[in-house]
Design an enzyme around this catalytic site. Sequence first.
Site: not given
Length: 265
Positions: A52, A182, A156
């Site tokens: 990310h 997540d 996740e």
Amino acid sequence: MPGSTAINDFSTLLRSGESGGLISAWIGIPDPLFVNHLSQEAFDAVVLDMQHGVWDMVAAANGIGQGRLAGKPVVARIPVGDFSTASRLLDAGASGIIAPMINSVADAHAMVKATKYPPLGERSWGPTLAMNHTGLAATTYLATANMETVAIAMIETRAALEAADDILGVEGIDGIFIGPSDLSIALSNGARLAPDTEEMDVVLKQLLERCRAHGKFACIFGSNGERAGQLLKMGFDLVIAGADTQQLRAGAANAIATARKGQAG
């Protein structure tokens, strides 16, 4: 002792379960100098977020070097499924790889294939920078790299949670990294982003138990320092105490508020 972890002790501490709880920086800002600054603090390690965050390979290799110059192990989180980058980061001297969305035994085997030399995997030879950083001869690096670097699978999703025992049972997967944001989205079928709840804590404790049963270590993202402390107390081996952008903005906000308070006084 937390705060003084030597690079060469990093994998041993995690695997031993006797780290006392490590705290890592988390950096998405793609500037090696940012790694240099945070490495001067009492973090035990640094994670570069390439999933990310906006790191590219050149910046990440330089960031690894900056961390190592400061005596801190650097771990990189790769983009989803980008196992070729995992091998290159290890070649550049990363102490470990975090791979997101490891949802099955097949995913775990694919990670091991890229991050471990035979007989565990099929990592290709070419660790020039890693050998420069470590000072090891080629034969010594080959003999020790599988133990000196760590392959960390992210848990996740619902699928990963259901397959956690099988993933942990894959030889070459050294530990897991839980992404509670997540996971909270997945477990609520997209209804909630709620990583820091009592309901989530029940799931985290169950995953910790599975890690202990398999003799593997457990890492997790903590949304801030207070939450990181709770997770360390819970028994996690390595925690994140918030991201770089959060810490940067919180520091700026505090300085501004302090200045305005002084002005008003």
